[in-house]
Design a protein around this motif. Structure first.
Motif, PDB file in Angstrom:
ATOM      1  N   ALA A  42       0.832  -1.205   0.000  1.00  0.00           N
ATOM      2  CA  ALA A  42       0.000   0.000   0.000  1.00  0.00           C
ATOM      3  C   ALA A  42       0.871   1.262   0.000  1.00  0.00           C
ATOM      4  O   ALA A  42       1.916   1.326   0.661  1.00  0.00           O
ATOM      5  CB  ALA A  42      -0.927  -0.002   1.208  1.00  0.00           C
ATOM      6  N   LEU A  43       0.448   2.272  -0.761  1.00  0.00           N
ATOM      7  CA  LEU A  43       1.105   3.578  -0.775  1.00  0.00           C
ATOM      8  C   LEU A  43       0.526   4.408   0.361  1.00  0.00           C
ATOM      9  O   LEU A  43      -0.515   5.050   0.215  1.00  0.00           O
ATOM     10  CB  LEU A  43       0.880   4.275  -2.126  1.00  0.00           C
ATOM     11  N   THR A  44       1.198   4.374   1.511  1.00  0.00           N
ATOM     12  CA  THR A  44       0.701   5.093   2.681  1.00  0.00           C
ATOM     13  C   THR A  44       1.768   6.054   3.201  1.00  0.00           C
ATOM     14  O   THR A  44       2.969   5.849   3.018  1.00  0.00           O
ATOM     15  CB  THR A  44       0.290   4.125   3.802  1.00  0.00           C
ATOM     16  N   LEU A  45       1.335   7.111   3.866  1.00  0.00           N
ATOM     17  CA  LEU A  45       2.232   8.201   4.256  1.00  0.00           C
ATOM     18  C   LEU A  45       3.289   7.818   5.292  1.00  0.00           C
ATOM     19  O   LEU A  45       4.427   8.309   5.211  1.00  0.00           O
ATOM     20  CB  LEU A  45       1.403   9.389   4.733  1.00  0.00           C
TER      21      LEU A  45
ATOM     22  N   PHE B 218       4.742  19.063  11.720  1.00  0.00           N
ATOM     23  CA  PHE B 218       5.305  18.004  10.871  1.00  0.00           C
ATOM     24  C   PHE B 218       5.024  16.630  11.478  1.00  0.00           C
ATOM     25  O   PHE B 218       4.633  15.690  10.766  1.00  0.00           O
ATOM     26  CB  PHE B 218       6.807  18.233  10.715  1.00  0.00           C
ATOM     27  N   GLU B 219       5.203  16.490  12.776  1.00  0.00           N
ATOM     28  CA  GLU B 219       4.938  15.207  13.437  1.00  0.00           C
ATOM     29  C   GLU B 219       3.470  14.808  13.299  1.00  0.00           C
ATOM     30  O   GLU B 219       3.157  13.628  13.068  1.00  0.00           O
ATOM     31  CB  GLU B 219       5.339  15.307  14.911  1.00  0.00           C
ATOM     32  N   LEU B 220       2.574  15.774  13.416  1.00  0.00           N
ATOM     33  CA  LEU B 220       1.148  15.473  13.277  1.00  0.00           C
ATOM     34  C   LEU B 220       0.796  15.060  11.855  1.00  0.00           C
ATOM     35  O   LEU B 220      -0.129  14.270  11.649  1.00  0.00           O
ATOM     36  CB  LEU B 220       0.322  16.682  13.705  1.00  0.00           C
ATOM     37  N   TYR B 221       1.519  15.591  10.864  1.00  0.00           N
ATOM     38  CA  TYR B 221       1.283  15.194   9.473  1.00  0.00           C
ATOM     39  C   TYR B 221       1.364  13.669   9.322  1.00  0.00           C
ATOM     40  O   TYR B 221       0.638  13.074   8.515  1.00  0.00           O
ATOM     41  CB  TYR B 221       2.331  15.848   8.571  1.00  0.00           C
ATOM     42  N   PHE B 222       2.263  13.039  10.089  1.00  0.00           N
ATOM     43  CA  PHE B 222       2.452  11.598   9.960  1.00  0.00           C
ATOM     44  C   PHE B 222       1.751  10.817  11.073  1.00  0.00           C
ATOM     45  O   PHE B 222       1.241   9.725  10.821  1.00  0.00           O
ATOM     46  CB  PHE B 222       3.947  11.279   9.948  1.00  0.00           C
TER      47      PHE B 222
ATOM     48  N   THR C 140      -1.649  11.358  -2.168  1.00  0.00           N
ATOM     49  CA  THR C 140      -0.601  12.214  -1.630  1.00  0.00           C
ATOM     50  C   THR C 140       0.787  11.627  -1.874  1.00  0.00           C
ATOM     51  O   THR C 140       1.738  12.362  -2.166  1.00  0.00           O
ATOM     52  CB  THR C 140      -0.840  12.463  -0.132  1.00  0.00           C
ATOM     53  N   VAL C 141       0.933  10.314  -1.758  1.00  0.00           N
ATOM     54  CA  VAL C 141       2.221   9.686  -2.058  1.00  0.00           C
ATOM     55  C   VAL C 141       2.572   9.877  -3.534  1.00  0.00           C
ATOM     56  O   VAL C 141       3.706  10.241  -3.875  1.00  0.00           O
ATOM     57  CB  VAL C 141       2.203   8.195  -1.690  1.00  0.00           C
ATOM     58  N   LEU C 142       1.616   9.646  -4.418  1.00  0.00           N
ATOM     59  CA  LEU C 142       1.871   9.848  -5.849  1.00  0.00           C
ATOM     60  C   LEU C 142       2.231  11.300  -6.141  1.00  0.00           C
ATOM     61  O   LEU C 142       3.127  11.585  -6.941  1.00  0.00           O
ATOM     62  CB  LEU C 142       0.650   9.434  -6.666  1.00  0.00           C
TER      63      LEU C 142
END
Length: 538
Positions: free
Chosen positions: A9-12, A78-82, A202-204
């Motif tokens: 899976a393409l996941t963040l 930034f930490e919350l983004y992930f 978002t990954v793409l």
């Protein structure tokens, strides 16, 4: 016959895991809201992110829950983004420059359950809390020593949550098509509309950003996004930078000329991005000091179209090459970037184009009757797009009219596309001036007047006319210490555009109204100019 390839899976979270493993010491640098510079490597960022993931689960956050931020560009954001996206929840980045009524509206529309806020918004959140009934948990993004006295009594403290939880965490197996982020548009009429991003999209998008003909990023770059992290995910750079191990410099709340210039020089920034108003401030600061920068290679400019004069000014003072980009919240946001083709000279006229489409983004221009227009660089029409990181609908299906029956998103922009695939915006559909049945490009008028050395910024708007329906009015601000007669500016424009495009008036103003994302608010100008007291108000 199906392929015999592994289905991963393409996941963040995989992006930050990669950065921590292969680029553990490449840094995330922040000008903290509390003041001092903070820096750590991607390995340390991952450990803190996993602590926060554990904290979110302990707070009862479940997959699909919306977790909001009212925050600047910092390492905690930034930490919350992930952390938020990694547990299957949805990160809702609220634009703090919105009016309080709009902030409450988007929080309620999103049904946010948790709100993380920077200390600059402590008092504001305390006042808004009662108007956001779905928000059950408030978290101040600071430590106990810096918690403001006006913060809500019930607010938790970010650093205490981090300290209370372990850095060990196994990311759940997520569906790559599940939602990861929610960002509301600020440029539409009526209430803001929610754009719901996904892990796969978002990954793409991040992979497309780092390509050589796009942002051309690598581990050798130092990236400073001057688009805030609440603005279309800071144009996806918090995901693109760790994807290649680039150093990421986050400016906190300070985006004035001196602050940005200081960060560029101190950190050796190579790649910059932001709206034109940011670079006006940086150029003015450097001009006042008689200095130029040396580390910058590329300045990506989007949000609104820069004039030729501004492009030349920026390149001279910042030292890098300006590349225009075009995109929207609905396109994640990158749609095109103006990277020259092999053997193509970087002529001024060429740089005024927004750019060529990336792989993954299809573009078309259609006429008022819906017919497809040719790619001849001369036929303007409505710009429509589609692709794997383009919105297919707004959250809760608001604004359905922006999406066509055959699967395209109508951007609301008027543009041409030439034979080489370069997009050139001529206007927003809502901003275009229609005089005597013909369109006048506000962008071309603004570019013409800004080529005068006394002009800093300009906005062209249409005003009612009894014979021609509308006629253009040019509002300009001047550079510090400059003065010029408005009739001189009018004559300057007349030398550069068609005779019937020449505005009936050029008016010098002290300032232009700037919106939450750094764009000139032309709708506000038009509304003001439509009143009898228009001239006095402006």
């Amino acid at each position: 016959m199906r392929a015999l390839m592994m289905d991963r899976a393409l996941t963040l979270p995989t992006i930050l895991e990669y950065a921590a493993l292969y680029h553990p010491d490449r840094e995330v640098v922040t000008r903290r809201v509390e003041g001092p510079i903070h820096r750590y490597g991607y390995a340390d960022a991952l450990a803190r992110t996993k602590r926060m993931a554990n904290a979110l689960l302990a707070l009862g956050v479940k997959p699909g829950d919306r977790v909001a931020t009212l925050a600047w560009s910092t390492h905690r954001h930034f930490e919350l983004y992930f952390a938020v996206t990694g547990i299957g929840a949805v990160l809702h980045t609220i634009n703090p420059r919105l009016h309080d009524d709009q902030i409450a509206w988007v929080a309620n529309h999103a049904e946010d359950s948790v709100l993380f806020f920077d200390i600059t918004f402590a008092g504001q959140v305390a006042e808004l809390a009662a108007r956001m009934p779905t928000v059950k948990t408030l978290v101040a993004m600071t430590d106990r020593a810096h918690l403001p006295a006006d913060a809500p009594d019930t607010a938790l403290v970010y650093e205490e949550l981090i300290a209370a939880h372990a850095p060990e965490f196994d990311w759940p197996e997520l569906d790559e098509r599940s939602a990861s982020g929610l960002c509301y548009t600020s440029g539409t009429t009526g209430n803001p509309k929610g754009v719901l991003y996904g892990h796969r999209s978002t990954v793409l998008h991040a992979m497309a950003l780092v390509a050589p003909d796009a942002f051309n990023l690598s581990a050798r770059d130092v990236v400073l996004p001057c688009a805030q992290m609440y603005h279309a995910n800071a144009w996806c750079t918090p995901y693109a930078a760790p994807l290649v191990g680039a150093t990421l410099v986050l400016p906190g709340r300070q985006l004035d000329g001196p602050a940005v210039s200081e960060l560029i020089e101190a950190e050796g920034v190579t790649f910059l991005l932001g709206v034109p108003t940011i670079w006006v401030g940086v150029a003015e600061h450097l001009e006042a000091q008689g200095r130029t920068l040396t580390s910058v290679k590329t300045i990506a400019i989007g949000g609104s179209a820069p004039t030729q004069a501004l492009i030349e000014r920026i390149e001279h003072r910042l030292g890098g090459e300006v590349r225009q980009i075009w995109g929207m919240t609905e396109t994640s946001p990158l749609g095109v970037i103006n990277t020259p083709l092999p053997g193509q000279a970087a002529e001024p006229a060429q740089k005024l184009k927004q750019g060529r489409g990336l792989w993954g983004v299809d573009l078309r221009i259609v006429g008022e009757d819906g017919s497809l227009l040719p790619r001849d660089g001369r036929s303007p029409g409505r710009l429509q797009v589609r692709g794997p990181w383009v919105s297919s609908a707004y959250f809760k299906h608001d604004g359905a009219g922006a999406f066509t029956a055959d699967g395209w998103f109508d951007t609301g922009d008027i543009a041409t596309i030439d034979a080489d695939g370069f997009l050139r915006l001529t206007d927003r559909a809502k901003d275009v001036i229609k005089s005597g049945g013909e369109w006048i490009s506000t962008l071309d008028l603004e570019d013409a007047v800004c080529s005068h050395p006394a002009v800093a910024m300009a906005a062209a708007v249409g005003v009612p006319h009894p014979k021609w329906d509308e006629r253009p009015l040019l509002l300009v601000t001047l550079r510090a210490g400059a003065w010029v007669d408005p009739e001189v500016l009018k004559a300057h424009v007349a030398e550069r555009v068609a005779k019937w495009w020449v505005p009936d008036e050029v008016r010098i103003v002290e300032a232009l109204p700037i919106g939450p994302t750094g764009k000139v608010l032309k709708r506000e100008l038009r509304d003001t100019l439509a009143t009898p007291a228009a001239e006095a108000a402006v």
